[in-house]
Design a protein around this motif. Sequence first.
Motif, PDB file in Angstrom:
ATOM      1  N   UNK A  73     -11.441 -10.279   3.945  1.00 14.81           N
ATOM      2  CA  UNK A  73     -11.992  -9.238   4.821  1.00 14.81           C
ATOM      3  C   UNK A  73     -10.683  -8.393   5.426  1.00 14.81           C
ATOM      4  N   UNK A  74      -9.484  -8.380   5.035  1.00 16.38           N
ATOM      5  CA  UNK A  74      -8.244  -7.636   5.513  1.00 16.38           C
ATOM      6  C   UNK A  74      -8.588  -6.422   5.701  1.00 16.38           C
ATOM      7  N   UNK A  75      -8.075  -5.820   6.674  1.00 19.03           N
ATOM      8  CA  UNK A  75      -8.066  -4.318   6.598  1.00 19.03           C
ATOM      9  C   UNK A  75      -7.524  -3.660   5.569  1.00 19.03           C
ATOM     10  N   UNK A  76      -8.153  -2.330   5.340  1.00 17.76           N
ATOM     11  CA  UNK A  76      -7.492  -1.755   4.001  1.00 17.76           C
ATOM     12  C   UNK A  76      -7.062  -0.266   4.598  1.00 17.76           C
ATOM     13  N   UNK A  77      -5.985  -0.028   4.655  1.00 18.22           N
ATOM     14  CA  UNK A  77      -5.342   1.284   5.119  1.00 18.22           C
ATOM     15  C   UNK A  77      -6.049   2.530   4.052  1.00 18.22           C
ATOM     16  N   UNK A  78      -6.395   3.379   4.867  1.00 21.59           N
ATOM     17  CA  UNK A  78      -7.110   4.455   4.478  1.00 21.59           C
ATOM     18  C   UNK A  78      -5.963   5.708   4.113  1.00 21.59           C
ATOM     19  N   UNK A  79      -4.781   5.400   4.147  1.00 26.90           N
ATOM     20  CA  UNK A  79      -3.636   6.391   3.694  1.00 26.90           C
ATOM     21  C   UNK A  79      -2.566   5.581   2.982  1.00 26.90           C
ATOM     22  N   UNK A  80      -1.857   6.306   2.142  1.00 25.85           N
ATOM     23  CA  UNK A  80      -0.765   5.636   1.578  1.00 25.85           C
ATOM     24  C   UNK A  80       0.613   5.496   2.418  1.00 25.85           C
ATOM     25  N   UNK A  81       1.153   4.415   2.323  1.00 24.20           N
ATOM     26  CA  UNK A  81       2.143   4.104   3.176  1.00 24.20           C
ATOM     27  C   UNK A  81       3.403   4.235   2.240  1.00 24.20           C
ATOM     28  N   UNK A  82       4.300   5.315   2.864  1.00 24.14           N
ATOM     29  CA  UNK A  82       5.552   5.390   2.303  1.00 24.14           C
ATOM     30  C   UNK A  82       6.784   5.179   2.771  1.00 24.14           C
ATOM     31  N   UNK A  83       7.419   3.973   2.718  1.00 24.55           N
ATOM     32  CA  UNK A  83       8.643   3.447   3.583  1.00 24.55           C
ATOM     33  C   UNK A  83       9.848   3.735   2.996  1.00 24.55           C
ATOM     34  N   UNK A  84      10.877   4.558   3.515  1.00 23.04           N
ATOM     35  CA  UNK A  84      11.985   4.559   3.032  1.00 23.04           C
ATOM     36  C   UNK A  84      12.815   3.334   3.138  1.00 23.04           C
ATOM     37  N   UNK A  85      13.719   3.220   1.858  1.00 21.34           N
ATOM     38  CA  UNK A  85      14.566   2.286   1.940  1.00 21.34           C
ATOM     39  C   UNK A  85      16.231   3.122   1.834  1.00 21.34           C
ATOM     40  N   UNK A  86      16.944   2.045   1.150  1.00 26.72           N
ATOM     41  CA  UNK A  86      18.303   2.302   1.137  1.00 26.72           C
ATOM     42  C   UNK A  86      18.565   3.345   0.029  1.00 26.72           C
ATOM     43  N   UNK A  87      17.825   3.371  -1.137  1.00 23.42           N
ATOM     44  CA  UNK A  87      18.123   4.066  -2.091  1.00 23.42           C
ATOM     45  C   UNK A  87      16.706   4.577  -2.879  1.00 23.42           C
ATOM     46  N   UNK A  88      15.775   5.126  -2.129  1.00 22.52           N
ATOM     47  CA  UNK A  88      14.458   5.580  -2.406  1.00 22.52           C
ATOM     48  C   UNK A  88      13.440   5.217  -1.368  1.00 22.52           C
ATOM     49  N   UNK A  89      12.200   4.713  -1.828  1.00 18.71           N
ATOM     50  CA  UNK A  89      11.133   4.454  -0.885  1.00 18.71           C
ATOM     51  C   UNK A  89      10.099   3.357  -1.514  1.00 18.71           C
ATOM     52  N   UNK A  90       9.342   2.788  -0.719  1.00 18.21           N
ATOM     53  CA  UNK A  90       8.330   1.961  -1.134  1.00 18.21           C
ATOM     54  C   UNK A  90       7.033   2.461  -0.940  1.00 18.21           C
TER      55      UNK A  90
END
Length: 511
Positions: free
Chosen positions: A258-275
Motif C-alpha cells: 500500500x506504499x504511495x506511488x509518486x505520480x512523477x519521475x524523480x530525477x536526483x543529481x549526483x556527482x557525475x550524473x543523475x538517478x
Amino acid sequence: MVNPVRNIVIVGGGTAGWLTAGVIAARHQGRIGAGGFTVTLVESPNIPIIGVGEGTWPTLRTTLSKIGVSETDFFRECDAAFKQGARFARWTTGAVDDGYYHPLMLPQGFGQVNLAPHWLAGDDGKSFCDAVCPQGHICDDGLAPKTIATPEFDAIANYAYHLDAGKFADFLRRHCCDVLGVRHVLADVQRVVQTESGDIAHLVTEQAGEIAGDLFVDCTGFKALLIGQTMGVRFKPLSDTLFCDTALAVQVPHADAHAPIASHTISTAQSAGWIWDIGLPTRRGTGYVFSSAHISDEDAERELRAYLGPIADGLDVRKIAINAGHRETFWRGNCVAVGLAAGFLEPLEASAIVLIELSAKLIAEQMPACREVMDVIASRFNATTHYRWGRIIDFLKLHYALTQRQDSDFWRDNQRPETMPDRLRELMLLWRHHSPWFHDEFDRVEEVFPPASYQYVLYGMRFRTEVDPAALAQDARAATRAMQENAAQTERLRGRLPRHRDLIEKICVGR
C-alpha cells in the motif's frame, strides 16, 4: 504505379517494433487483407529486448487510443501508473532543498498571456511552477491526474504514463496480432539481400526462409542491422555534448503493498550524473545515469545504493551502455530506422518512446504509394526527424548548462560553452532579454518540447530574464487574473483528485 508499396516489414520487436507496427496497421486497416497491404514483424526468438524506457509523454494517450486499445486493459497488463511530469532535485546548487518541477500542464492562460515576466517581476516566494500551474502541488500531495469517473484517455490534469517496458511490448504484440492483423514471424535474420540499386529486397531467415518487402523498418536496437550494417548509414556520436554513457539499473520493491506511488519521475543529481526513480504499482524502477569519464562503476554503484538505502541490500544492479548519438540519416532507400536503431541520447525527460511514436506516425501518415515517390518522402522524413533530434539535444543539454554546481568536474565540464550546441547558446543569450513563449525559435507545429517546457526548466533552475516593468503594463490585469485562477484551480483539484495508488487500484479491480 510501377512499384507499389504494399508489404511493410518491421525487423525487431520491443516497444519500437510493436508500437510502429500498431500505428501503421491501425492507420491502414482498410487496406489490410482485401487491399493487399501487409504489416509483418520479424522478431528473433533468441534476442531479449533491452526493456528500459519506463517514462512516456502525453502523446502516448493519443497513440494508444488511435490504435484501439483500452486504457483500462493497458493499466492492468502493463503495471502502469500515471506520470504528471518530473521533479528535478539537486540540479541547480546540489543543496538538499534544491528542486523544481517540470509538469505536463501548460501555465495558466498560456495562449493569451506569458506569465513568466510577471512572475519574474514579482516577489511572492512561490516557485514558477506553483505560481502558474497546479501540478506541482498535485504531485506533492500524491494525487492522481483524474478520477475514476473521467473517461479513458481524458484528463483533469494533463498526464502521461510510467510503465513496465517488457510487459508493454507484449501487450502491444497481442493487440497488433489479434486485432490489427499484423503478421508475427519468429525468426533469426541470417542475411539481408539487396537489389542492384541498394534497396533491401528480402531477408534470409533461419526459421522462416525468405521474407520480402517493399519498405523495411529497422527496430533492431543498437545493432542497427538494416540501417547501419546493411545500408551503411554512419552513427553520429554526441558524447562531446551529452557526457553520460553508462547506466546502472535496479528494480526496487515497495516497502509494502500500500506504499504511495509518486505520480512523477524523480530525477536526483549526483556527482557525475543523475538517478531516476519511477514508481510503478508493483515496484520502483531506479538507476544511475553517469559519465564513466568522471566516475568509476564501483563509485557510481555506491552512490546509487546510498540513495536507495537499506532496501537495496542484496538487489542486483544491471549495467547498460549508452552511446549518445543518432544516425546521420534515418531513412535511406527503402529502409527507415526507428527506436534505438535510429539513436539514443539518455533517459532524461523520457524522449525515447515519444520519438518512436512520432516516427511511426510520420511513416504511417506519409506512407509512400510507390517506390518512385519514396525518396521524396524519405527526404521530408529525414528533415523533420533531424529537427526533432536537434531540439531534444538542446533541451537535454539545457538542464546541465544551467547548473550552478561546482562540486565536481562533471558539473563544471557541462558548463563549458564549447560543449553546448550553437543553437542553445544563441537561445540562452536571447532568453536573457526575452522569455521563451511563441517566438520564432519555436517554428514547428509538433515541437517535442514546447516553449512552456523551457520556461519550467529555466525558471526552475533560477535563470533570470531581464524584465522591463513598463512592458508588463499592457497585460498586467490578464496576468493577475490568470495567477488568481491558478491558485483557485489548485485548491479545487487538491480537494477533488484521489490518491494516485487508490485510483490505479480502482482501475485494476474494475470499480
